[in-house]
Design a protein around this motif. Sequence first.
Motif, PDB file in Angstrom:
ATOM      1  N   UNK A  98      55.279  29.194  -4.636  1.00 15.90           N
ATOM      2  CA  UNK A  98      55.731  28.970  -5.989  1.00 15.90           C
ATOM      3  C   UNK A  98      56.592  29.993  -6.290  1.00 15.90           C
ATOM      4  N   UNK A  99      56.473  31.175  -6.279  1.00 18.60           N
ATOM      5  CA  UNK A  99      57.534  31.953  -6.673  1.00 18.60           C
ATOM      6  C   UNK A  99      58.878  32.112  -5.861  1.00 18.60           C
ATOM      7  N   UNK A 100      58.755  32.040  -4.641  1.00 15.53           N
ATOM      8  CA  UNK A 100      59.811  31.873  -3.879  1.00 15.53           C
ATOM      9  C   UNK A 100      60.825  30.523  -4.277  1.00 15.53           C
ATOM     10  N   UNK A 101      59.922  29.502  -4.554  1.00 13.89           N
ATOM     11  CA  UNK A 101      60.829  28.236  -4.844  1.00 13.89           C
ATOM     12  C   UNK A 101      61.456  28.476  -6.394  1.00 13.89           C
ATOM     13  N   UNK A 102      60.901  29.227  -7.110  1.00  8.53           N
ATOM     14  CA  UNK A 102      61.526  29.620  -8.598  1.00  8.53           C
ATOM     15  C   UNK A 102      62.665  30.319  -8.263  1.00  8.53           C
ATOM     16  N   UNK A 103      62.532  31.201  -7.612  1.00 10.94           N
ATOM     17  CA  UNK A 103      63.538  32.217  -7.287  1.00 10.94           C
ATOM     18  C   UNK A 103      64.821  31.330  -6.642  1.00 10.94           C
ATOM     19  N   UNK A 104      64.410  30.510  -5.693  1.00 12.64           N
ATOM     20  CA  UNK A 104      65.497  29.432  -5.242  1.00 12.64           C
ATOM     21  C   UNK A 104      66.303  28.703  -6.129  1.00 12.64           C
ATOM     22  N   UNK A 105      65.583  28.189  -7.004  1.00 13.93           N
ATOM     23  CA  UNK A 105      66.018  27.242  -7.902  1.00 13.93           C
ATOM     24  C   UNK A 105      66.795  27.995  -8.939  1.00 13.93           C
ATOM     25  N   UNK A 106      66.570  29.165  -9.226  1.00 13.11           N
ATOM     26  CA  UNK A 106      67.208  30.205 -10.042  1.00 13.11           C
ATOM     27  C   UNK A 106      68.525  30.668  -9.429  1.00 13.11           C
ATOM     28  N   UNK A 107      68.435  30.826  -8.210  1.00  9.76           N
ATOM     29  CA  UNK A 107      69.812  31.392  -7.617  1.00  9.76           C
ATOM     30  C   UNK A 107      70.626  30.576  -6.819  1.00  9.76           C
ATOM     31  N   UNK A 108      70.330  29.257  -6.908  1.00  8.65           N
ATOM     32  CA  UNK A 108      71.048  28.180  -6.186  1.00  8.65           C
ATOM     33  C   UNK A 108      72.510  28.071  -6.168  1.00  8.65           C
ATOM     34  N   UNK A 109      73.023  27.956  -7.440  1.00  8.69           N
ATOM     35  CA  UNK A 109      74.156  27.871  -7.747  1.00  8.69           C
ATOM     36  C   UNK A 109      75.141  29.122  -7.310  1.00  8.69           C
ATOM     37  N   UNK A 110      74.390  30.378  -7.523  1.00  8.06           N
ATOM     38  CA  UNK A 110      75.026  31.344  -7.242  1.00  8.06           C
ATOM     39  C   UNK A 110      75.356  31.503  -5.607  1.00  8.06           C
ATOM     40  N   UNK A 111      74.375  31.302  -4.798  1.00  7.68           N
ATOM     41  CA  UNK A 111      74.201  31.099  -3.442  1.00  7.68           C
ATOM     42  C   UNK A 111      75.301  30.372  -3.034  1.00  7.68           C
ATOM     43  N   UNK A 112      75.243  29.179  -3.459  1.00  5.65           N
ATOM     44  CA  UNK A 112      76.464  27.949  -3.190  1.00  5.65           C
ATOM     45  C   UNK A 112      78.019  28.489  -3.133  1.00  5.65           C
ATOM     46  N   UNK A 113      77.867  29.185  -4.504  1.00 10.25           N
ATOM     47  CA  UNK A 113      79.246  29.518  -4.809  1.00 10.25           C
ATOM     48  C   UNK A 113      79.764  30.560  -3.814  1.00 10.25           C
ATOM     49  N   UNK A 114      78.852  31.473  -3.468  1.00 13.33           N
ATOM     50  CA  UNK A 114      78.917  32.581  -2.417  1.00 13.33           C
ATOM     51  C   UNK A 114      79.325  32.140  -1.248  1.00 13.33           C
ATOM     52  N   UNK A 115      78.708  30.905  -0.776  1.00  9.73           N
ATOM     53  CA  UNK A 115      79.024  30.398   0.489  1.00  9.73           C
ATOM     54  C   UNK A 115      80.396  29.729   0.465  1.00  9.73           C
ATOM     55  N   UNK A 116      80.718  29.292  -0.747  1.00 12.65           N
ATOM     56  CA  UNK A 116      82.103  28.755  -0.941  1.00 12.65           C
ATOM     57  C   UNK A 116      83.314  29.781  -0.687  1.00 12.65           C
ATOM     58  N   UNK A 117      82.904  30.829  -1.347  1.00 19.00           N
ATOM     59  CA  UNK A 117      84.195  32.025  -1.508  1.00 19.00           C
ATOM     60  C   UNK A 117      84.169  32.403   0.096  1.00 19.00           C
ATOM     61  N   UNK A 118      83.023  32.574   0.684  1.00 20.59           N
ATOM     62  CA  UNK A 118      82.973  33.230   2.211  1.00 20.59           C
ATOM     63  C   UNK A 118      83.637  32.210   3.123  1.00 20.59           C
ATOM     64  N   UNK A 119      83.263  30.949   2.969  1.00 18.30           N
ATOM     65  CA  UNK A 119      83.786  30.001   3.857  1.00 18.30           C
ATOM     66  C   UNK A 119      85.349  29.753   3.857  1.00 18.30           C
TER      67      UNK A 119
END
Length: 122
Positions: A98-119
């Motif tokens: 559950x904690x991992x899922x909460x972390x993923x939800x909290x950082x989803x947008x940041x990770x998505x943005x990082x992936x777009x910049x990297x790509x």
Amino acid sequence: MDVRAPHDEPTDCRGVSEILSRVGDKWTVQVVVALRDQPRRFNDIKRQVRGISQQMLTRTLKTLERDGMVKRTVCATTPPQVEYALTALGRSLSKPVRQLAQWARAHLATIHDNRQRYDAKR
């Protein structure tokens, strides 16, 4: 290969890796979350875990039962009904999941943005 953590006994990395691989599996995590609050029947779990095939759900439940994280109970009805519930071990896994899922939800947008910049750089 043994790795010594401070104040701990030697740990078999292969064993730990195998367990982490299993409990970190996409379907295992979702099944544990589905069973977190109450026991459920097979089709109820299947509805909760979107996208899982009947074969994969069967395999995941058997693995979790074998590992002692899920208890399978056959109810004496006609036709027989089967219910699945987390054991104490499974409930203890549900907390970090559950904690991992909460972390993923909290950082989803940041990770998505990082992936777009990297790509975009590639």
